[in-house]
Design an enzyme around this catalytic site. Sequence first.
Site, PDB file in Angstrom:
ATOM      1  N   HIS A 131       0.843  -1.204   0.000  1.00  0.00           N
ATOM      2  CA  HIS A 131       0.000   0.000   0.000  1.00  0.00           C
ATOM      3  C   HIS A 131       0.879   1.255   0.000  1.00  0.00           C
ATOM      4  O   HIS A 131       0.635   2.199  -0.767  1.00  0.00           O
ATOM      5  CB  HIS A 131      -0.906  -0.021   1.232  1.00  0.00           C
ATOM      6  CG  HIS A 131      -1.616   1.270   1.509  1.00  0.00           C
ATOM      7  ND1 HIS A 131      -2.941   1.487   1.183  1.00  0.00           N
ATOM      8  CD2 HIS A 131      -1.189   2.427   2.099  1.00  0.00           C
ATOM      9  CE1 HIS A 131      -3.286   2.708   1.550  1.00  0.00           C
ATOM     10  NE2 HIS A 131      -2.239   3.300   2.110  1.00  0.00           N
ATOM     11  N   GLU A 132       1.894   1.284   0.852  1.00  0.00           N
ATOM     12  CA  GLU A 132       2.764   2.458   0.925  1.00  0.00           C
ATOM     13  C   GLU A 132       3.545   2.643  -0.372  1.00  0.00           C
ATOM     14  O   GLU A 132       3.742   3.773  -0.836  1.00  0.00           O
ATOM     15  CB  GLU A 132       3.715   2.336   2.120  1.00  0.00           C
ATOM     16  CG  GLU A 132       3.019   2.307   3.480  1.00  0.00           C
ATOM     17  CD  GLU A 132       2.072   3.480   3.687  1.00  0.00           C
ATOM     18  OE1 GLU A 132       2.332   4.570   3.135  1.00  0.00           O
ATOM     19  OE2 GLU A 132       1.060   3.308   4.389  1.00  0.00           O
ATOM     20  N   HIS A 135       1.519   4.390  -2.937  1.00  0.00           N
ATOM     21  CA  HIS A 135       1.580   5.853  -2.794  1.00  0.00           C
ATOM     22  C   HIS A 135       2.824   6.404  -3.499  1.00  0.00           C
ATOM     23  O   HIS A 135       2.773   7.452  -4.154  1.00  0.00           O
ATOM     24  CB  HIS A 135       1.629   6.238  -1.314  1.00  0.00           C
ATOM     25  CG  HIS A 135       0.294   6.277  -0.641  1.00  0.00           C
ATOM     26  ND1 HIS A 135      -0.773   6.984  -1.140  1.00  0.00           N
ATOM     27  CD2 HIS A 135      -0.143   5.709   0.526  1.00  0.00           C
ATOM     28  CE1 HIS A 135      -1.816   6.856  -0.327  1.00  0.00           C
ATOM     29  NE2 HIS A 135      -1.463   6.085   0.681  1.00  0.00           N
ATOM     30  N   GLU A 202      -6.620   7.145  -0.802  1.00  0.00           N
ATOM     31  CA  GLU A 202      -6.416   5.972   0.046  1.00  0.00           C
ATOM     32  C   GLU A 202      -7.016   4.729  -0.600  1.00  0.00           C
ATOM     33  O   GLU A 202      -6.422   3.650  -0.564  1.00  0.00           O
ATOM     34  CB  GLU A 202      -7.016   6.208   1.436  1.00  0.00           C
ATOM     35  CG  GLU A 202      -6.194   7.117   2.327  1.00  0.00           C
ATOM     36  CD  GLU A 202      -4.767   6.603   2.526  1.00  0.00           C
ATOM     37  OE1 GLU A 202      -4.583   5.403   2.836  1.00  0.00           O
ATOM     38  OE2 GLU A 202      -3.832   7.400   2.345  1.00  0.00           O
TER      39      GLU A 202
END
Length: 285
Positions: A131-132, A135, A202
Amino acid sequence: MFNWVKTAMLMAAITALFIVIGGMIGGRSGMMFALLIALGMNFFSYWFSDKMVLRMYNAQEVDETSAPQFYRMIRDLATRANLPMPRVYLIDEDQPNAFATGRNPEHAAVAATTGILRVLSEREMRGVMAHELSHVKHRDILISTISATMAGAISALANFAMFFGGRDENGRPANPIAGIAVALLAPIAGALIQMAISRAREFEADRGGAQISGDPQALASALDKIHRYANGIPFPTAEAHPATAQMMIMNPLAGGGIANLFSTHPSTEERIARLMEMARTGRFE
């Protein structure tokens, strides 16, 4: 390209806020001084805001020797995402959480708390770090980091105006009502963050992370655990710097007040539901 436009708009809006506050504190000369401060802050935020945030959290850089399993996990996920290897940091905090920072994928860093490493399984941890890295891949991290540092500076300047007052261009004490008005700009800083860091990002990072790891169910399980633990374990550094809360995978602040002001995350239940739908259908859309 869209994120570059968004970053420029954010910097312009924050510069305007600095000028307004400067005018309320010191009249025309205060406006000029605030403009110079804002220009300096914009430059500083672009080049150094990631280092500032990591220093705020006393993040310690690790490598393959000091944290072999965690480091290799990041390297494997970065390879799967076709990203350069980011710098890897650990934060000595009990609350499970993680974030990414940096001005672009070539200068990115990922950080995780020691608490998250204790709470999550390796499979769940892969979901979180994917997930990071999503980003990073979508270049969300520049605007996240800039908005965090600049909003904190806005709030500090507003508080200064509230407690110490100001002067008009003739040197006379400013109207106390102006001081109160300036103090109200701190919530505006929070609103700017909410505008700049949309909840849709998100969801997009959840989707992108699921694609990178190939395991949306692992991220769903991780979010459920983090949500339950985060509500019961304080995060003193995040509470001291609430503008940085939007950088985390889960809002680290306790409910109410400031937490609502800086709430840029969608509901955990909705995030989990979307991920479980991806797991069920095999479609990452």
